[in-house]
Design a protein around this motif. Structure first.
Motif, PDB file in Angstrom:
ATOM      1  N   ARG A  60     -18.752  -0.604  -0.551  1.00 34.29           N
ATOM      2  CA  ARG A  60     -17.822  -0.105  -1.570  1.00 34.29           C
ATOM      3  C   ARG A  60     -16.556   0.457  -0.927  1.00 34.29           C
ATOM      4  O   ARG A  60     -15.446   0.199  -1.404  1.00 34.29           O
ATOM      5  CB  ARG A  60     -18.497   0.978  -2.406  1.00 34.29           C
ATOM      6  CG  ARG A  60     -19.530   0.450  -3.364  1.00 34.29           C
ATOM      7  CD  ARG A  60     -20.197   1.593  -4.099  1.00 34.29           C
ATOM      8  NE  ARG A  60     -21.152   1.107  -5.072  1.00 34.29           N
ATOM      9  CZ  ARG A  60     -21.936   1.902  -5.785  1.00 34.29           C
ATOM     10  NH1 ARG A  60     -21.866   3.225  -5.633  1.00 34.29           N
ATOM     11  NH2 ARG A  60     -22.785   1.398  -6.646  1.00 34.29           N
ATOM     12  N   ARG A  63     -14.366  -2.391   0.503  1.00 34.90           N
ATOM     13  CA  ARG A  63     -13.725  -3.169  -0.568  1.00 34.90           C
ATOM     14  C   ARG A  63     -12.659  -2.347  -1.292  1.00 34.90           C
ATOM     15  O   ARG A  63     -11.626  -2.890  -1.698  1.00 34.90           O
ATOM     16  CB  ARG A  63     -14.772  -3.721  -1.517  1.00 34.90           C
ATOM     17  CG  ARG A  63     -15.641  -4.785  -0.850  1.00 34.90           C
ATOM     18  CD  ARG A  63     -16.577  -5.475  -1.821  1.00 34.90           C
ATOM     19  NE  ARG A  63     -17.444  -6.409  -1.141  1.00 34.90           N
ATOM     20  CZ  ARG A  63     -17.105  -7.631  -0.752  1.00 34.90           C
ATOM     21  NH1 ARG A  63     -15.883  -8.068  -0.970  1.00 34.90           N
ATOM     22  NH2 ARG A  63     -17.978  -8.421  -0.147  1.00 34.90           N
ATOM     23  N   LEU A  64     -12.882  -1.044  -1.443  1.00 33.17           N
ATOM     24  CA  LEU A  64     -11.860  -0.178  -2.019  1.00 33.17           C
ATOM     25  C   LEU A  64     -10.625  -0.163  -1.110  1.00 33.17           C
ATOM     26  O   LEU A  64      -9.493  -0.268  -1.594  1.00 33.17           O
ATOM     27  CB  LEU A  64     -12.401   1.241  -2.206  1.00 33.17           C
ATOM     28  CG  LEU A  64     -11.388   2.293  -2.666  1.00 33.17           C
ATOM     29  CD1 LEU A  64     -10.764   1.918  -4.010  1.00 33.17           C
ATOM     30  CD2 LEU A  64     -12.063   3.662  -2.732  1.00 33.17           C
ATOM     31  N   CYS A  65     -10.844  -0.067   0.185  1.00 38.46           N
ATOM     32  CA  CYS A  65      -9.713  -0.093   1.124  1.00 38.46           C
ATOM     33  C   CYS A  65      -8.955  -1.411   1.027  1.00 38.46           C
ATOM     34  O   CYS A  65      -7.719  -1.424   1.090  1.00 38.46           O
ATOM     35  CB  CYS A  65     -10.203   0.149   2.552  1.00 38.46           C
ATOM     36  SG  CYS A  65     -10.623   1.873   2.876  1.00 38.46           S
ATOM     37  N   ARG A  66      -9.668  -2.498   0.850  1.00 32.66           N
ATOM     38  CA  ARG A  66      -8.997  -3.793   0.711  1.00 32.66           C
ATOM     39  C   ARG A  66      -8.121  -3.815  -0.541  1.00 32.66           C
ATOM     40  O   ARG A  66      -6.978  -4.279  -0.508  1.00 32.66           O
ATOM     41  CB  ARG A  66     -10.007  -4.928   0.669  1.00 32.66           C
ATOM     42  CG  ARG A  66      -9.335  -6.289   0.610  1.00 32.66           C
ATOM     43  CD  ARG A  66     -10.328  -7.393   0.686  1.00 32.66           C
ATOM     44  NE  ARG A  66      -9.653  -8.668   0.734  1.00 32.66           N
ATOM     45  CZ  ARG A  66     -10.232  -9.811   0.441  1.00 32.66           C
ATOM     46  NH1 ARG A  66     -11.499  -9.843   0.110  1.00 32.66           N
ATOM     47  NH2 ARG A  66      -9.565 -10.921   0.499  1.00 32.66           N
ATOM     48  N   MET A  67      -8.655  -3.300  -1.652  1.00 29.15           N
ATOM     49  CA  MET A  67      -7.873  -3.262  -2.889  1.00 29.15           C
ATOM     50  C   MET A  67      -6.613  -2.414  -2.699  1.00 29.15           C
ATOM     51  O   MET A  67      -5.515  -2.823  -3.093  1.00 29.15           O
ATOM     52  CB  MET A  67      -8.712  -2.695  -4.033  1.00 29.15           C
ATOM     53  CG  MET A  67      -7.977  -2.678  -5.365  1.00 29.15           C
ATOM     54  SD  MET A  67      -8.819  -1.686  -6.608  1.00 29.15           S
ATOM     55  CE  MET A  67      -8.318  -0.045  -6.095  1.00 29.15           C
ATOM     56  N   LEU A  68      -6.750  -1.260  -2.071  1.00 33.11           N
ATOM     57  CA  LEU A  68      -5.593  -0.397  -1.823  1.00 33.11           C
ATOM     58  C   LEU A  68      -4.608  -1.071  -0.872  1.00 33.11           C
ATOM     59  O   LEU A  68      -3.390  -1.046  -1.097  1.00 33.11           O
ATOM     60  CB  LEU A  68      -6.052   0.949  -1.271  1.00 33.11           C
ATOM     61  CG  LEU A  68      -6.876   1.805  -2.242  1.00 33.11           C
ATOM     62  CD1 LEU A  68      -7.500   2.992  -1.513  1.00 33.11           C
ATOM     63  CD2 LEU A  68      -6.044   2.248  -3.422  1.00 33.11           C
ATOM     64  N   ASP A  69      -5.135  -1.687   0.185  1.00 35.09           N
ATOM     65  CA  ASP A  69      -4.310  -2.389   1.166  1.00 35.09           C
ATOM     66  C   ASP A  69      -3.488  -3.494   0.496  1.00 35.09           C
ATOM     67  O   ASP A  69      -2.302  -3.663   0.787  1.00 35.09           O
ATOM     68  CB  ASP A  69      -5.234  -2.956   2.247  1.00 35.09           C
ATOM     69  CG  ASP A  69      -4.505  -3.595   3.400  1.00 35.09           C
ATOM     70  OD1 ASP A  69      -3.447  -3.071   3.813  1.00 35.09           O
ATOM     71  OD2 ASP A  69      -5.001  -4.608   3.923  1.00 35.09           O
ATOM     72  N   GLN A  70      -4.094  -4.222  -0.414  1.00 35.54           N
ATOM     73  CA  GLN A  70      -3.395  -5.310  -1.109  1.00 35.54           C
ATOM     74  C   GLN A  70      -2.281  -4.790  -2.013  1.00 35.54           C
ATOM     75  O   GLN A  70      -1.410  -5.549  -2.415  1.00 35.54           O
ATOM     76  CB  GLN A  70      -4.400  -6.140  -1.913  1.00 35.54           C
ATOM     77  CG  GLN A  70      -5.309  -6.953  -1.030  1.00 35.54           C
ATOM     78  CD  GLN A  70      -6.441  -7.615  -1.793  1.00 35.54           C
ATOM     79  OE1 GLN A  70      -6.846  -7.173  -2.866  1.00 35.54           O
ATOM     80  NE2 GLN A  70      -6.967  -8.696  -1.229  1.00 35.54           N
ATOM     81  N   GLN A  71      -2.309  -3.488  -2.312  1.00 33.26           N
ATOM     82  CA  GLN A  71      -1.265  -2.878  -3.134  1.00 33.26           C
ATOM     83  C   GLN A  71      -0.317  -2.038  -2.283  1.00 33.26           C
ATOM     84  O   GLN A  71       0.424  -1.202  -2.804  1.00 33.26           O
ATOM     85  CB  GLN A  71      -1.907  -2.015  -4.219  1.00 33.26           C
ATOM     86  CG  GLN A  71      -2.728  -2.843  -5.195  1.00 33.26           C
ATOM     87  CD  GLN A  71      -3.380  -1.998  -6.249  1.00 33.26           C
ATOM     88  OE1 GLN A  71      -2.702  -1.210  -6.916  1.00 33.26           O
ATOM     89  NE2 GLN A  71      -4.675  -2.142  -6.410  1.00 33.26           N
ATOM     90  N   ASN A  90     -13.833  -5.347   8.039  1.00 30.23           N
ATOM     91  CA  ASN A  90     -12.575  -4.595   7.950  1.00 30.23           C
ATOM     92  C   ASN A  90     -11.499  -5.248   8.799  1.00 30.23           C
ATOM     93  O   ASN A  90     -10.360  -5.422   8.357  1.00 30.23           O
ATOM     94  CB  ASN A  90     -12.778  -3.153   8.406  1.00 30.23           C
ATOM     95  CG  ASN A  90     -13.602  -2.333   7.438  1.00 30.23           C
ATOM     96  OD1 ASN A  90     -13.866  -2.739   6.311  1.00 30.23           O
ATOM     97  ND2 ASN A  90     -14.036  -1.172   7.891  1.00 30.23           N
ATOM     98  N   HIS A  93     -10.260  -8.414   7.073  1.00 28.79           N
ATOM     99  CA  HIS A  93      -9.733  -8.361   5.716  1.00 28.79           C
ATOM    100  C   HIS A  93      -8.699  -7.261   5.444  1.00 28.79           C
ATOM    101  O   HIS A  93      -8.105  -7.249   4.367  1.00 28.79           O
ATOM    102  CB  HIS A  93     -10.881  -8.198   4.710  1.00 28.79           C
ATOM    103  CG  HIS A  93     -11.786  -9.377   4.660  1.00 28.79           C
ATOM    104  ND1 HIS A  93     -12.900  -9.495   5.457  1.00 28.79           N
ATOM    105  CD2 HIS A  93     -11.724 -10.507   3.920  1.00 28.79           C
ATOM    106  CE1 HIS A  93     -13.497 -10.643   5.205  1.00 28.79           C
ATOM    107  NE2 HIS A  93     -12.802 -11.276   4.280  1.00 28.79           N
TER     108      HIS A  93
END
Length: 171
Positions: A60, A63-71, A90, A93
């Motif tokens: 979790r 994946r949360l870090c990935r979502m933030l990173d993509q923004q 990590n 991705h």
């Protein structure tokens, strides 16, 4: 940029992480600080501390870090991070992933024992404690290793070393 602070309970992840986040926000106001313990509460406090619960929490968080990173939101994450496969994930991705091991001998964290975890586990009153009955695998290739027992300085000194290493990396 995702700065991933890894270490045993009592290694100084929260102390260093909060100070690092405060310093980085001067140049990156779009930065969040994530703490593994606090995220367990955000998820509803339903995860156990056994290996299976820890694995869900690790996934979790990554994946949360990935979502933030993509923004384009920067992250300082302070986590035990006991799963090498998620550390690899990590790296694959997350843009600007920077892994810092806060290395401290077990005897030092047992002495600090800010949460009473080690005392309880060593007395047989608690289980599922990383470093006692759950192994703590050292990260295979951290970008930076700092001794957080005091040999490398104060928490503020450690923050400076991380900032210096990040500056070199960004170039």
């Amino acid at each position: 940029m995702i700065v991933w602070l890894i270490g045993l309970s009592g290694a100084g992840k929260t102390t260093v992480g909060l100070r690092l986040a405060a310093r980085l926000r001067a140049d990156h106001p779009n930065l969040v600080y994530l703490d593994g313990d606090l995220l367990r509460e955000v998820w509803g406090g339903t995860l156990s501390h056994d290996v299976a619960g820890r694995r869900v929490n690790a996934e979790r968080l990554s994946r949360l870090c990935r979502m933030l990173d993509q923004q384009d939101i920067h992250v300082v994450a302070a986590v035990l991070s006991i799963f090498p496969e998620w550390q690899r994930w990590n790296r694959e991705h997350l843009d600007g992933y920077f892994e810092v091991l806060l290395d401290v001998p077990m005897e030092v964290v047992v002495e600090r024992d800010t949460k009473g975890l080690y005392r309880a586990a060593l007395a047989g009153a608690a289980s599922d404690v990383v470093g006692v009955d759950i192994p703590f695998p050292r990260p295979a290739e951290p970008d930076l290793v700092l001794d957080s027992s005091g040999r490398d300085g104060t928490p503020e000194d450690l923050v400076e070393r991380i900032l210096d290493a990040l500056a070199v990396r960004v170039g």
